[in-house]
Design a protein around this motif. Structure first.
Motif, short mmCIF file in Angstrom:
data_model
loop_
_atom_site.label_atom_id
_atom_site.label_comp_id
_atom_site.label_asym_id
_atom_site.label_seq_id
_atom_site.Cartn_x
_atom_site.Cartn_y
_atom_site.Cartn_z
N VAL A 165 -18.99 -131.52 -71.35
CA VAL A 165 -20.30 -131.99 -71.78
C VAL A 165 -20.11 -133.13 -72.78
N ASP A 166 -20.88 -134.18 -72.60
CA ASP A 166 -20.79 -135.36 -73.47
C ASP A 166 -21.03 -134.97 -74.92
N GLY A 168 -21.84 -136.79 -77.32
CA GLY A 168 -22.98 -137.50 -77.88
C GLY A 168 -24.26 -136.68 -77.78
N GLN A 169 -24.40 -135.92 -76.68
CA GLN A 169 -25.59 -135.10 -76.52
C GLN A 169 -25.61 -133.95 -77.51
N VAL A 170 -24.44 -133.42 -77.78
CA VAL A 170 -24.34 -132.34 -78.77
C VAL A 170 -24.69 -132.87 -80.15
N GLU A 171 -24.20 -134.06 -80.47
CA GLU A 171 -24.51 -134.67 -81.77
C GLU A 171 -26.00 -134.97 -81.87
N ALA A 172 -26.61 -135.40 -80.78
CA ALA A 172 -28.05 -135.68 -80.79
C ALA A 172 -28.85 -134.39 -81.03
N ALA A 173 -28.41 -133.31 -80.37
CA ALA A 173 -29.08 -132.02 -80.57
C ALA A 173 -28.92 -131.55 -82.01
N ARG A 183 -28.02 -125.13 -79.50
CA ARG A 183 -27.30 -126.23 -78.86
C ARG A 183 -26.52 -125.72 -77.65
N ILE A 187 -28.42 -127.08 -74.43
CA ILE A 187 -27.77 -128.37 -74.15
C ILE A 187 -26.44 -128.20 -73.42
N VAL A 188 -25.54 -127.39 -73.98
CA VAL A 188 -24.18 -127.31 -73.46
C VAL A 188 -24.11 -126.50 -72.17
N GLN A 191 -25.55 -127.85 -68.71
CA GLN A 191 -24.76 -128.94 -68.12
C GLN A 191 -23.38 -128.46 -67.71
#
Length: 277
Positions: A165-166, A168-173, A183, A187-188, A191
């Protein structure tokens, strides 16, 4: 002059599946028309329920433990990471058959001794009965062994899927204020599951085959029922042909279903990425 490389855009026609289907049809006809094959199939199929039960329960438990180990392995705490890595590396280095014997004849008796020691006050007071090794069924010893063995491999599947999983998406969350649990849940995991499903399905199919190892403990699964019949009738060719036939029906059928699911997920991803463009 060198030959032009063969194009791989168009997949080969599955002649192997046609051949396998022809063999399966031939054996099915034998089971229907031949009394011997029919009798063997009736006896052997009695062990299918145990095979399916061992596989489903063992895989469900192994998946839960594997997910926990993967989360521990990616934890920010060094102790949790080292515990998870120790478990995964040690268990993956032990053959399933050896692990089966160890759990059955070392782990189970050890658990009984520990249980009786901890429950000694209750036993002395007559509130509970002391446990004996015979109370720990061989079926559950086999399930526990398969659970432990496969949980180490499934942990690596989950770990690879989570890492795919990218970041960046985790950081955005995280910037949006989501907790670590949120998260992971929103999010994780959604995906990562697309990456996890194919190897997880392969592990499930592998466990169906490895469930045959429980026959060494005398558990009445598919293999054990065939072994008992063959040793009494000396019809080894016919018996083990039927045993292999039933296993192939289970594994090849699941494998084809898994491939169809992979294609559907891949097509869904392509449609989504195309729509985004």
């Amino acid at each position: 002059m060198t030959a032009a490389p063969r194009s791989t855009d168009k997949p080969d026609f599955p002649w192997w599946l046609v051949a396998a289907g022809a063999i399966a049809l031939f054996l099915a006809i034998q089971i229907v028309l031949n009394d011997l094959y029919s009798q063997i199939f009736t006896i052997v199929s009695k062990g299918v329920g145990i095979t399916v039960f061992v596989t489903l329960v063992g895989f469900a438990l192994a998946t839960a433990i594997g997910l926990l180990l993967a989360i521990m392995g990616l934890s920010r705490f060094l102790v949790l990471r080292q515990i998870a890595r120790f478990y995964v590396e040690i268990i993956r280095g032990i053959p399933i058959l050896v692990l089966l014997f160890y759990i059955a004849f070392v782990g189970a008796p050890g658990f009984v001794v520990a249980w009786n020691f901890v429950a000694a006050p209750l036993i002395d007071a007559g509130l509970v009965e002391p446990m004996s090794v015979r109370d720990f069924s061989l079926l559950w010893r086999a399930i526990i062994a398969l659970t432990i063995g496969y949980s180490a491999f499934i942990a690596e599947v989950f770990r690879a899927g989570i890492l795919s999983v990218d970041a960046g998406q985790v950081e955005a969350a995280k910037a949006l204020g989501l907790s670590p649990v949120q998260r992971f849940r929103f999010i994780v995991l959604p995906q990562a599951i697309r990456t996890i499903l194919p190897p997880l399905g392969n592990d499930f199919i592998a466990m169906i085959k490895d469930s045959s190892l429980v026959s060494v403990l005398g558990v009445a699964d598919l293999t054990q029922m065939g072994k008992v019949y063959a040793s009494g009738s000396f019809r080894f060719f016919e018996t083990y042909s039927i045993v292999a036939y039933v296993y192939l029906l289970l594994t090849v059928g699941l494998s084809l279903g898994l491939r169809a699911l992979e294609k559907r997920l891949r097509r869904s991803d392509e449609e989504r990425s195309g729509g985004g463009d």
